[in-house]
Design a protein around this motif. Structure first.
Motif, PDB file in Angstrom:
ATOM      1  N   VAL A   1      28.207 -17.434 -21.613  1.00 16.88           N
ATOM      2  CA  VAL A   1      27.793 -17.989 -20.314  1.00 16.88           C
ATOM      3  C   VAL A   1      27.313 -16.876 -19.380  1.00 16.88           C
ATOM      4  O   VAL A   1      26.336 -17.058 -18.639  1.00 16.88           O
ATOM      5  N   VAL A   2      27.985 -15.730 -19.399  1.00 11.77           N
ATOM      6  CA  VAL A   2      27.539 -14.599 -18.578  1.00 11.77           C
ATOM      7  C   VAL A   2      26.123 -14.190 -18.983  1.00 11.77           C
ATOM      8  O   VAL A   2      25.256 -13.944 -18.127  1.00 11.77           O
ATOM      9  N   GLY A   3      25.882 -14.129 -20.296  1.00  8.14           N
ATOM     10  CA  GLY A   3      24.539 -13.798 -20.767  1.00  8.14           C
ATOM     11  C   GLY A   3      23.509 -14.808 -20.316  1.00  8.14           C
ATOM     12  O   GLY A   3      22.394 -14.447 -19.904  1.00  8.14           O
ATOM     13  N   ASP A   4      23.869 -16.088 -20.370  1.00  2.42           N
ATOM     14  CA  ASP A   4      22.933 -17.125 -19.957  1.00  2.42           C
ATOM     15  C   ASP A   4      22.770 -17.181 -18.435  1.00  2.42           C
ATOM     16  O   ASP A   4      21.711 -17.590 -17.933  1.00  2.42           O
ATOM     17  N   THR A   5      23.807 -16.787 -17.706  1.00  3.31           N
ATOM     18  CA  THR A   5      23.674 -16.687 -16.255  1.00  3.31           C
ATOM     19  C   THR A   5      22.650 -15.616 -15.895  1.00  3.31           C
ATOM     20  O   THR A   5      21.793 -15.817 -15.016  1.00  3.31           O
ATOM     21  N   ALA A   6      22.733 -14.483 -16.583  1.00  2.97           N
ATOM     22  CA  ALA A   6      21.724 -13.438 -16.371  1.00  2.97           C
ATOM     23  C   ALA A   6      20.344 -13.958 -16.754  1.00  2.97           C
ATOM     24  O   ALA A   6      19.347 -13.684 -16.073  1.00  2.97           O
ATOM     25  N   GLY A   7      20.288 -14.743 -17.847  1.00  2.40           N
ATOM     26  CA  GLY A   7      19.014 -15.317 -18.267  1.00  2.40           C
ATOM     27  C   GLY A   7      18.451 -16.279 -17.238  1.00  2.40           C
ATOM     28  O   GLY A   7      17.241 -16.303 -16.988  1.00  2.40           O
ATOM     29  N   LYS A   8      19.316 -17.078 -16.599  1.00  2.00           N
ATOM     30  CA  LYS A   8      18.855 -18.016 -15.565  1.00  2.00           C
ATOM     31  C   LYS A   8      18.332 -17.267 -14.347  1.00  2.00           C
ATOM     32  O   LYS A   8      17.334 -17.681 -13.736  1.00  2.00           O
ATOM     33  N   LEU A   9      18.993 -16.183 -13.984  1.00  2.00           N
ATOM     34  CA  LEU A   9      18.504 -15.372 -12.870  1.00  2.00           C
ATOM     35  C   LEU A   9      17.107 -14.813 -13.179  1.00  2.00           C
ATOM     36  O   LEU A   9      16.248 -14.742 -12.296  1.00  2.00           O
TER      37      LEU A   9
END
Length: 292
Positions: free
Chosen positions: A21-29
């Motif tokens: 999820v942290v990786g995907d949060t960075a991806g969403k940013l």
């Protein structure tokens, strides 16, 4: 190495999915800032492969394993899943995307029964049906499914296949080989698309987010490989539901995204399904021990 108990396994899976999820949060940013999702996915695979290859322990004798159709299919599943979820995150709230994404454990459960010979359970099936109902509340098909949510559902389908293939291969290959194989194959698959996409202007914050996206995702998937080596896919599937907690919290903290009433009810049903499956698994385990 001894097998972890249920609480250790739950902690391991929660750590794994939180990293994802942290990786995907960075991806969403990144995608929310205008970066092409293909660039984010490609950089995630390529950067992680380049930096982790020296630590993978990959030997010349293992190179023929890249021709194993199961290794290739597993890598295709995770590559497709990451591309789809990054595309969904570009326009949809992160908690809703992961709610729709949780069609994956249902897919994993069904595929494990059909292809891995794992025994179906009526009670577990009911709980997964409740989880599926929760997914539908998040997706809201009766109100017109947005393109972003369609990509989220596609990501969940790919992830369900990935979980089953990981379980299939966990006893045959080293965890580090499985990780590096998906990174290298994913990099190769995405390179033609990545080379034709528009690259973002050089920026320190973009570079930092790309690094965070790559490493958090790699660590999370490596921990999932370790977990799948210790337990059945049908047990790992409900544990992965704990990802909703991380996704909801990060969605609120980072993006100020609060789920609406329907989505919140759906997320609660999905979480209930995962918790119920864990309780059911533990009670079955105690019953078997008592009979023995």
């Amino acid at each position: 190495m001894t097998s972890p108990n249920l609480f250790q396994l739950a902690g391991l899976v929660f750590a794994a999915v939180t990293f994802v999820v942290v990786g995907d949060t960075a991806g969403k940013l990144l995608t929310g800032g205008g970066v092409d999702p293909i660039i984010v996915a490609w950089s995630r695979f390529a950067l992680a492969a380049m930096l982790l290859l020296p630590f993978s322990g990959l030997t010349a004798s293992e190179l023929p394993n890249f021709r194993d159709w199961r290794v290739l299919l597993r890598a295709c599943f995770i590559t497709g899943g990451i591309c789809c979820i990054l595309t969904a995150l570009r326009t949809e709230p992160i908690a809703n995307v992961f709610g729709a994404f949780f069609i994956g454990p249902v897919v994993s459960y069904v595929l494990a029964i059909l292809f891995l010979g794992e025994k179906p359970s009526r009670r577990r099936g009911v709980l997964l049906a409740i989880g599926f109902a929760g997914v539908m509340l998040v997706v809201k098909p009766g109100f017109g499914v947005s393109p972003g949510m369609i990509f989220a559902l596609a990501a969940g389908g790919c992830y369900g296949g990935y979980l089953v293939m990981t379980r299939t291969l966990a006893g045959a290959y080293r965890p580090r080989f499985l990780l590096i194989s998906q990174l290298l194959i994913g990099s190769a698959l995405l390179t033609p698309l990545g080379l034709t996409a528009e690259f973002p202007a050089p920026d320190v914050s973009v570079a930092a987010l790309i690094l965070l996206s790559a490493f958090a995702s790699a660590v999370g998937n490596y921990l999932l490989v370790i977990a799948n080596k210790s337990a059945e896919a049908s047990l790992i599937a409900p544990l992965v539901y704990s990802q909703l907690v991380s996704a909801t919290v990060l969605g609120i903290l980072v993006f100020k995204e609060w789920p609406d009433a329907y989505s919140l009810l759906g997320l609660v049903l999905i979480a209930f399904s995962g918790l119920g499956s864990l309780i059911l698994h533990q009670s079955d385990k105690w019953a078997s021990a008592a009979k023995g």
